[in-house]
Design a protein around this motif. Structure first.
Motif, PDB file in Angstrom:
ATOM      1  N   PRO A  29     -11.365   2.593   1.056  1.00 12.22           N
ATOM      2  CA  PRO A  29     -11.297   2.019   2.412  1.00 12.22           C
ATOM      3  C   PRO A  29     -12.114   2.831   3.420  1.00 12.22           C
ATOM      4  O   PRO A  29     -12.066   4.064   3.410  1.00 12.22           O
ATOM      5  N   GLN A  30     -12.853   2.120   4.255  1.00 10.90           N
ATOM      6  CA  GLN A  30     -13.642   2.756   5.307  1.00 10.90           C
ATOM      7  C   GLN A  30     -13.085   2.446   6.699  1.00 10.90           C
ATOM      8  O   GLN A  30     -13.533   3.036   7.679  1.00 10.90           O
ATOM      9  N   ASN A  31     -12.124   1.529   6.772  1.00  7.50           N
ATOM     10  CA  ASN A  31     -11.467   1.179   8.037  1.00  7.50           C
ATOM     11  C   ASN A  31      -9.968   1.097   7.788  1.00  7.50           C
ATOM     12  O   ASN A  31      -9.512   0.946   6.637  1.00  7.50           O
ATOM     13  N   PHE A  32      -9.215   1.192   8.868  1.00  6.81           N
ATOM     14  CA  PHE A  32      -7.766   1.094   8.735  1.00  6.81           C
ATOM     15  C   PHE A  32      -7.339  -0.261   8.163  1.00  6.81           C
ATOM     16  O   PHE A  32      -6.365  -0.349   7.416  1.00  6.81           O
ATOM     17  N   LYS A  33      -8.075  -1.303   8.479  1.00  5.94           N
ATOM     18  CA  LYS A  33      -7.694  -2.638   7.995  1.00  5.94           C
ATOM     19  C   LYS A  33      -7.865  -2.765   6.481  1.00  5.94           C
ATOM     20  O   LYS A  33      -7.270  -3.648   5.859  1.00  5.94           O
ATOM     21  N   ASP A  34      -8.702  -1.888   5.880  1.00 11.65           N
ATOM     22  CA  ASP A  34      -8.916  -1.938   4.438  1.00 11.65           C
ATOM     23  C   ASP A  34      -7.839  -1.189   3.653  1.00 11.65           C
ATOM     24  O   ASP A  34      -7.773  -1.303   2.421  1.00 11.65           O
ATOM     25  N   VAL A  35      -7.020  -0.407   4.343  1.00 10.08           N
ATOM     26  CA  VAL A  35      -5.947   0.336   3.669  1.00 10.08           C
ATOM     27  C   VAL A  35      -4.823  -0.649   3.344  1.00 10.08           C
ATOM     28  O   VAL A  35      -4.184  -1.200   4.232  1.00 10.08           O
ATOM     29  N   VAL A  36      -4.581  -0.878   2.062  1.00  9.97           N
ATOM     30  CA  VAL A  36      -3.668  -1.933   1.612  1.00  9.97           C
ATOM     31  C   VAL A  36      -2.226  -1.420   1.594  1.00  9.97           C
ATOM     32  O   VAL A  36      -1.955  -0.321   1.116  1.00  9.97           O
ATOM     33  N   GLY A  37      -1.338  -2.229   2.130  1.00 11.89           N
ATOM     34  CA  GLY A  37       0.092  -1.966   1.987  1.00 11.89           C
ATOM     35  C   GLY A  37       0.662  -0.875   2.863  1.00 11.89           C
ATOM     36  O   GLY A  37       1.809  -0.470   2.651  1.00 11.89           O
ATOM     37  N   THR A  76      -2.016   5.901  -2.979  1.00 12.13           N
ATOM     38  CA  THR A  76      -1.556   4.955  -1.964  1.00 12.13           C
ATOM     39  C   THR A  76      -2.379   5.018  -0.675  1.00 12.13           C
ATOM     40  O   THR A  76      -2.053   4.325   0.292  1.00 12.13           O
ATOM     41  N   GLY A  77      -3.424   5.844  -0.640  1.00 13.82           N
ATOM     42  CA  GLY A  77      -4.342   5.831   0.494  1.00 13.82           C
ATOM     43  C   GLY A  77      -4.192   6.979   1.474  1.00 13.82           C
ATOM     44  O   GLY A  77      -4.684   6.889   2.607  1.00 13.82           O
ATOM     45  N   LYS A  78      -3.575   8.087   1.084  1.00 15.07           N
ATOM     46  CA  LYS A  78      -3.358   9.199   2.020  1.00 15.07           C
ATOM     47  C   LYS A  78      -4.672   9.860   2.427  1.00 15.07           C
ATOM     48  O   LYS A  78      -4.974  10.005   3.627  1.00 15.07           O
ATOM     49  N   THR A  79      -5.469  10.260   1.445  1.00 20.35           N
ATOM     50  CA  THR A  79      -6.737  10.931   1.750  1.00 20.35           C
ATOM     51  C   THR A  79      -7.715   9.962   2.418  1.00 20.35           C
ATOM     52  O   THR A  79      -8.457  10.351   3.328  1.00 20.35           O
ATOM     53  N   SER A  80      -7.728   8.720   1.989  1.00 24.57           N
ATOM     54  CA  SER A  80      -8.615   7.734   2.621  1.00 24.57           C
ATOM     55  C   SER A  80      -8.252   7.549   4.088  1.00 24.57           C
ATOM     56  O   SER A  80      -9.126   7.496   4.969  1.00 24.57           O
ATOM     57  N   GLU A 104       2.091   0.543 -11.018  1.00 20.68           N
ATOM     58  CA  GLU A 104       3.302   1.115 -10.410  1.00 20.68           C
ATOM     59  C   GLU A 104       3.072   1.561  -8.973  1.00 20.68           C
ATOM     60  O   GLU A 104       3.441   2.670  -8.574  1.00 20.68           O
ATOM     61  N   GLY A 105       2.413   0.707  -8.192  1.00 17.85           N
ATOM     62  CA  GLY A 105       2.280   0.972  -6.769  1.00 17.85           C
ATOM     63  C   GLY A 105       1.104   1.812  -6.359  1.00 17.85           C
ATOM     64  O   GLY A 105       0.942   2.123  -5.175  1.00 17.85           O
ATOM     65  N   GLY A 106       0.253   2.201  -7.280  1.00 17.30           N
ATOM     66  CA  GLY A 106      -0.912   3.031  -6.956  1.00 17.30           C
ATOM     67  C   GLY A 106      -2.202   2.218  -7.028  1.00 17.30           C
ATOM     68  O   GLY A 106      -2.555   1.718  -8.104  1.00 17.30           O
ATOM     69  N   MET A 107      -2.911   2.124  -5.904  1.00 19.23           N
ATOM     70  CA  MET A 107      -4.149   1.359  -5.896  1.00 19.23           C
ATOM     71  C   MET A 107      -5.232   2.028  -6.733  1.00 19.23           C
ATOM     72  O   MET A 107      -5.992   1.358  -7.436  1.00 19.23           O
ATOM     73  N   ARG A 108      -5.310   3.344  -6.692  1.00 22.20           N
ATOM     74  CA  ARG A 108      -6.337   4.033  -7.475  1.00 22.20           C
ATOM     75  C   ARG A 108      -6.123   3.816  -8.960  1.00 22.20           C
ATOM     76  O   ARG A 108      -7.073   3.583  -9.715  1.00 22.20           O
ATOM     77  N   ASP A 109      -4.867   3.884  -9.414  1.00 23.20           N
ATOM     78  CA  ASP A 109      -4.583   3.634 -10.829  1.00 23.20           C
ATOM     79  C   ASP A 109      -4.960   2.209 -11.212  1.00 23.20           C
ATOM     80  O   ASP A 109      -5.497   1.959 -12.298  1.00 23.20           O
ATOM     81  N   ALA A 110      -4.679   1.269 -10.324  1.00 23.48           N
ATOM     82  CA  ALA A 110      -4.990  -0.135 -10.615  1.00 23.48           C
ATOM     83  C   ALA A 110      -6.492  -0.346 -10.747  1.00 23.48           C
ATOM     84  O   ALA A 110      -6.957  -1.032 -11.665  1.00 23.48           O
TER      85      ALA A 110
END
Length: 562
Positions: A12-20, A49-53, A211-217
């Motif tokens: 994600p490069q914008n807040f709107k791209d951060v899913v969930g 889940t997008g913490k570093t992003s 299991e809830g992880g976008m990177r794993d998916a």
């Protein structure tokens, strides 16, 4: 590199791209638009889940030359520099490899310098829970009062390992696990953008396994796309994720409900020959039966099913099973899963539990609730029989008394009423002490625990009422229970032995029914009433302190307690 993994390309490069994580992104956007920027943030949550992003997006947003509604423009030099890591004012630190106090002291020394290009110098410390206690202490004061041009963003998957003094100095945001539907939507967008054909069920399967992880998916999606040819199929997703197909799960469910252990073992070995892991198989089974129970309870909740797809076979299974069966199966599988974690023979455990489940026929499977009901019914039947015996004893008792009075013999075969040994009881009462009775009562529960169930049942309505150094009187509520107990030689011998061990002396158990106990006790008190009323007749001279108290307050106001 010519090729980048999907999770890097689609970061994600914008807040709107951060899913969930709308509860996080919306708060940060509002804070940016209102100029309420904190000096320190803590992002915690599961992996992927997008913490570093989100931390990098925040670093761009606070320094962006052309922000738009709290979002970075991603077009100015600062946004591009932070994205590609070429600007030195956004410093990313991996606490796992920089956990010492010296690295944190170096940060503390450099924060006082102004940023080179950007407005704020942003420190992103990933996996911050890996810092040592000394490093946390070195960071403490700087984190509380940093220079106005410095922002700290701490990211962690284990916030409970961070000292509370650090947490209290940060604005904390908890990232949640991303729902399977949101993950599937994101993967669908990525595949559509790259013109890759796919089966919808394959995306749902990968989303559940993540299991809830976008990177794993996205990592699993990347593998599945590479493995597939023209189209991403369910079979491709099953092979990559190691999951079990619904067809095999249906076969296992049918073999259990039809009590066919041979078929269940054959299906299990087919899965193992395909390289499926036993722990993955049992995980899929638990989720499958959970979906079966959920659908059976409310067919309209299809959207909440995690593993199963509602088809004709699934609906047929839902009609074949009873809720009690599913409760029992989930409980057994969960127990097997726990045991498999601590063994080197997980396959054997799984085989044993499948045989155990499939050997029990539908009509013989009982839930814990049904077992308890059956047990209660047995107890009720036993109590009814005892009540009937008591009624018969009460009816026959007056007849026996009248016949005795007239000199007639009772009918043959009729049991005589139990007669307590009055002499033994009065002898125990004459030497009884409160200390001995207290000793028996305080150890009564332990004595009952040492008895067999059949013996302890005889003492359900019994209690010790007197005890001396040679005997213990136990009062029974019903004559029949007293008679059954005192006529049981094994029971009497065991009780005498335990009482002897308790007193360290030879002690005998004497039983007495409740109605007879009242008569015997009253008779004993009547015989010794003169002794109680006038202690000076047969007892030695009293305590001098008591005599002095009697002179001061009088006989009427004096109460003497043992």
């Amino acid at each position: 590199m010519g090729y980048q993994a999907l999770y890097r390309v689609w970061r994600p490069q914008n807040f709107k791209d951060v899913v969930g994580q709308k509860h996080v992104t919306k708060t940060l956007q509002n804070a940016l638009m209102q100029g309420k920027i904190s000096h320190a943030y803590l992002f915690s949550g599961p992996r992927g889940t997008g913490k570093t992003s989100a931390a990098k997006i925040l670093a761009k947003a606070v320094n962006c030359e052309n922000p738009q509604s709290g979002e970075p423009c991603n077009e100015c030099d600062i946004c591009k520099g932070i994205s590609d890591g070429s600007i030195p004012d956004c410093i990313e630190i991996d606490a796992a490899s920089n956990s010492g106090v010296n690295e944190i002291r170096d940060i503390r020394d450099k924060v006082k310098y102004a940023p080179n290009v950007a407005k704020y110098k942003v420190y992103i410390i990933d996996e911050v829970h890996m810092l040592s206690i000394e490093a946390f202490n070195a960071l403490l004061k700087t984190l509380e009062e940093p220079p106005k041009h410095v922002i700290f963003i701490l990211a962690t998957t284990e916030p409970h390992k961070i000292p509370s003094t650090i947490i209290s100095r940060c604005q904390r945001f908890d990232f949640k696990r991303i729902s399977p539907q949101a993950i599937a939507d994101r993967m669908r967008h990525i595949l559509n953008d790259s013109s890759q054909s796919y089966e919808e069920e394959a995306l749902q399967l990968i989303a559940r396994v993540a299991e809830g992880g976008m990177r794993d998916a996205l990592s699993l999606l990347d593998q599945a796309v590479s493995f597939s040819e023209d189209q991403l199929t369910v079979q491709d997703a099953l092979l990559i994720t190691g999951s079990v197909s619904q067809q095999k799960l249906n076969e296992l469910a049918f073999s259990i409900v039809k009590a066919e252990p041979e078929k269940s073992i054959r299906t299990l070995h087919d899965l193992l020959s395909e390289g499926k892991d036993p722990s993955r198989i049992i995980e899929d089974l638990i989720t499958y039966f959970r979906d079966l129970l959920l659908y059976q309870s409310s067919p309209g909740m299809k959207d909440y099913l995690e593993r199963a797809v509602v088809d004709e076979t699934f609906m047929q299974l839902a009609e074949s099973y009873e809720k009690d069966q599913i409760f029992h199966i989930i409980r057994e599988l969960n127990q097997a899963q726990q045991e498999m974690k601590w063994t080197n023979h997980a396959q054997i455990y799984l085989e044993v539990y499948l045989v155990k489940l499939s050997q029990r026929k539908k009509e013989t499977i009982h839930s814990s609730v049904k077992d308890q009901i059956d047990l209660l019914n047995d107890k009720i039947l036993s109590l009814e029989q005892e009540i009937q015996q008591l009624k018969e004893a009460k009816v026959s008792s007056p007849v026996q008394k009248e016949e005795s009075r007239k000199g007639q013999n009772p009918q043959r075969g009729q049991k005589k009423a139990f007669k307590a040994p009055v002499g033994k009881i009065e002898n125990i009462l004459a030497n009884a002490t409160k200390q001995n009775l207290h000793m028996v009562k305080s150890n009564w529960a332990q004595l009952l625990e040492q008895l067999k169930r059949s013996h302890s049942a005889l003492l359900n309505d019994a209690e010790p009422v007197a005890a001396s150094d040679r005997g213990c009187v136990v009062k029974f509520k019903y004559d029949i229970h007293c008679q059954m107990a005192m006529n049981n030689e094994e029971f009497v011998h065991i009780m005498n032995t335990m009482l002897t061990n308790l007193f360290q002396k030879q002690v005998e158990l004497v039983g007495v029914p409740e109605d007879q106990w009242g008569v015997i006790r009253q008779s004993f008190l009547s015989q010794h009433r003169d002794l109680v009323k006038d202690p000076s007749k047969e007892q030695p001279e009293g305590d001098p302190l008591i005599e002095e108290a009697r002179k001061l307050v009088g006989e009427n106001l004096l109460e003497i307690k043992d």
